[in-house]
Design a protein around this motif. Sequence first.
Motif, PDB file in Angstrom:
ATOM      1  N   PHE A  71       0.861  -1.175   0.000  1.00  0.00           N
ATOM      2  CA  PHE A  71       0.000   0.000   0.000  1.00  0.00           C
ATOM      3  C   PHE A  71       0.895   1.222   0.000  1.00  0.00           C
ATOM      4  O   PHE A  71       2.096   1.134   0.287  1.00  0.00           O
ATOM      5  N   GLU A  72       0.336   2.344  -0.350  1.00  0.00           N
ATOM      6  CA  GLU A  72       1.130   3.566  -0.474  1.00  0.00           C
ATOM      7  C   GLU A  72       1.830   3.891   0.847  1.00  0.00           C
ATOM      8  O   GLU A  72       1.187   3.977   1.902  1.00  0.00           O
ATOM      9  N   GLY A  73       3.141   4.024   0.775  1.00  0.00           N
ATOM     10  CA  GLY A  73       3.929   4.309   1.959  1.00  0.00           C
ATOM     11  C   GLY A  73       4.240   3.083   2.796  1.00  0.00           C
ATOM     12  O   GLY A  73       4.904   3.180   3.828  1.00  0.00           O
ATOM     13  N   GLY A  74       3.773   1.900   2.347  1.00  0.00           N
ATOM     14  CA  GLY A  74       3.993   0.664   3.096  1.00  0.00           C
ATOM     15  C   GLY A  74       5.228  -0.075   2.623  1.00  0.00           C
ATOM     16  O   GLY A  74       6.030   0.447   1.847  1.00  0.00           O
ATOM     17  N   PRO A  75       5.397  -1.318   3.093  1.00  0.00           N
ATOM     18  CA  PRO A  75       6.582  -2.095   2.723  1.00  0.00           C
ATOM     19  C   PRO A  75       6.552  -2.501   1.251  1.00  0.00           C
ATOM     20  O   PRO A  75       5.488  -2.590   0.636  1.00  0.00           O
ATOM     21  N   SER A  76       7.734  -2.757   0.693  1.00  0.00           N
ATOM     22  CA  SER A  76       7.797  -3.273  -0.680  1.00  0.00           C
ATOM     23  C   SER A  76       7.258  -4.697  -0.698  1.00  0.00           C
ATOM     24  O   SER A  76       7.223  -5.375   0.338  1.00  0.00           O
ATOM     25  N   MET A  77       6.843  -5.140  -1.867  1.00  0.00           N
ATOM     26  CA  MET A  77       6.321  -6.496  -1.989  1.00  0.00           C
ATOM     27  C   MET A  77       7.387  -7.509  -1.574  1.00  0.00           C
ATOM     28  O   MET A  77       7.087  -8.503  -0.896  1.00  0.00           O
ATOM     29  N   LYS A  78       8.610  -7.241  -1.961  1.00  0.00           N
ATOM     30  CA  LYS A  78       9.714  -8.155  -1.650  1.00  0.00           C
ATOM     31  C   LYS A  78       9.927  -8.288  -0.150  1.00  0.00           C
ATOM     32  O   LYS A  78      10.043  -9.396   0.387  1.00  0.00           O
ATOM     33  N   SER A  79       9.970  -7.158   0.561  1.00  0.00           N
ATOM     34  CA  SER A  79      10.223  -7.215   2.004  1.00  0.00           C
ATOM     35  C   SER A  79       9.004  -7.738   2.762  1.00  0.00           C
ATOM     36  O   SER A  79       9.144  -8.441   3.762  1.00  0.00           O
ATOM     37  N   PHE A  80       7.807  -7.437   2.274  1.00  0.00           N
ATOM     38  CA  PHE A  80       6.577  -7.905   2.921  1.00  0.00           C
ATOM     39  C   PHE A  80       6.502  -9.437   2.920  1.00  0.00           C
ATOM     40  O   PHE A  80       6.309 -10.071   3.961  1.00  0.00           O
ATOM     41  N   ILE A  81       6.695 -10.027   1.754  1.00  0.00           N
ATOM     42  CA  ILE A  81       6.639 -11.489   1.648  1.00  0.00           C
ATOM     43  C   ILE A  81       7.861 -12.116   2.311  1.00  0.00           C
ATOM     44  O   ILE A  81       7.767 -13.148   2.978  1.00  0.00           O
TER      45      ILE A  81
END
Length: 633
Positions: free
Chosen positions: A323-333
């Motif tokens: 989401f805007e201002g949130g974690p990158s997809m890579k770091s989230f997963i």
Amino acid sequence: MAELLNQYNEDSIRSLDWREHIRLRPGMYIGKLGDGSSVDDGIYVLVKEVVDNCIDEFAMGQGKRIELKIAEGEVSVRDYGRGIPLGKVVDVVSKINTGAKYDSKAFQKSVGLNGVGTKAVNALSKYFKVASFREGRTKVAEFEQGILTKEHKETDTTMANGTMVVFRPDDTVFRNYHFLHEYLENQVWNYCFLNAGLQINFNGRNYISKNGLLDLLTRKTNAESLRYPIIHLKGDDIEVAVTHNGDYGEDIYSFVNGQHTTQGGTHHGAFREAYVKAIRDFYKKDYDASDVRQSICAAVAVKVQEPVFESQTKTKLGSQYVFEGGPSMKSFIGDFLNKELNNFLHKNPAIADALKKRIEQSERERKELSGIRKLANERAKKANLHNKKLRDCRIHFNDDVPAKNKEEFQQKKWESTVFITEGDSASGSITKSRNVESQAVFSLRGKPLNCYGLTKKVVYENEEFNLLQHALNIEEGLDGLRYNNIVIATDADVDGMHIRLLIMTFFLQFFPDLVRGNHIYILQTPLFRVRNKQKTIYCYSDEERQRAIHEIGSKAEITRFKGLGEISPEEFARFIGDDIRKDPVLISQDTQIQKLLEYYMGKNTPARQVFIIDNLRVEKDLAEELGVELAEA
């Protein structure tokens, strides 16, 4: 004339309304058109666009049941959500960029965001009806090719709240279209797996899932072939299921907000990387990524606020952030797997040990192949310089889409096809009649090897298999696949059927992902030509031949095609163009590939003998069925 063609003035500028633009450029909205033989053909996208709206209602806690009926080319979808606001029923399905999903408060993490989906369905339908039921009142509107034909007045109703859409795809756009039950059922199951508790009634049968992605992998795999029980992990806005089996390749299903991203995207790539890193960290060993992912079967689903897809068909995610201002997809997963997978493996040492053994088995197999692979690849590179087996095309499935003419180029990528043929005569006919932009030909020399029960070593030792592997560019997986459609084109005789089985065995044994990904097809070619001086009809079955004789009359000239080489290039062009008939090679979700191959391609077992005897059809029986008298010997 040249001056007229080159004129560019006020009269050259034309404005299209929404429906004209969709009908003129359907590929921008629903991808390729097709006739329904491919899982990504447009008619399935039409169904998905309507059902997606029902799913979004369920995601908002409104309506736990969807009714889907598809029969004789007509689709009906009914949900039990809130229903479209009655004053906006016409606008929602006929005014572009109109919808509730621009308001993130109403639809925080929905699939349909662009206000286009149902408008595209409407514009590309011969008939389209929408009905909304809301608080005891109903409103109905009917359209043809996107043009409003009848707007009914609001009336009272006893029907439960919700929306119903009925449409029939326009057969002038989707020529000779047909829905395949297997594709639709798989689509329905995916909706259920991603929305635990949702019930979909599809043509009278109820579909529901209680355990989400765990149920998905249970259905996609066979318990007997799994190396360890399915690992199922859930968190906020993410769910993962993973296991390993005995097949070659990777089988990873990725989803965003309930949408099956068949072409992957940022979340798919992030999972592949994050899983390898989590495994390396847990075992404290720098395993090769290919060994970790070999034989993997996994599913990953994420929820993203206002996702960005690379096309309107939403088959590839482009969002870099959750989401805007949130974690990158890579770091989230990555963070999720590092924590949850690590905890799971620590708590389940038996599964951790079985997983480690599977990775190390892949490592041994890769090292055993390394020597022969190097030699085989060197031979393949030399052969590719003068590869007489492959007559290539200009546009491939793995080509980058240019900035200009994106839609046209994407359409040709989808159409990219390689015909696998037997013998020089058949190859010659297809080569001369093919579309050189998007159709290639790979010619086999006689019958290929029956590779059932053999290891992947044979792919490199057998020159023909190795050249085919390189022509398709699938040695390292499907990411570089050069052709979207791999079409087996053999004669409709005993030898042709045998060659067809041997090629299918090769793909199922070593590259099952090609079959699961719906890339393998069987080319249908006509068995008969029935004609007179005024008309020619090509027939693909004896039933069609009988109808053609009845239509043309008793003086019809009938030709029986015994092999592809007998069909002239001029005629062949008709059978591999817009009206191509091809049957997808499908395997049901509960099919065990190795058992299937053992039964049909293994030793001559008693069970197979009984099957052949029970299904044997002799000449006399066929003659009686067709009403033909056999000549006395």
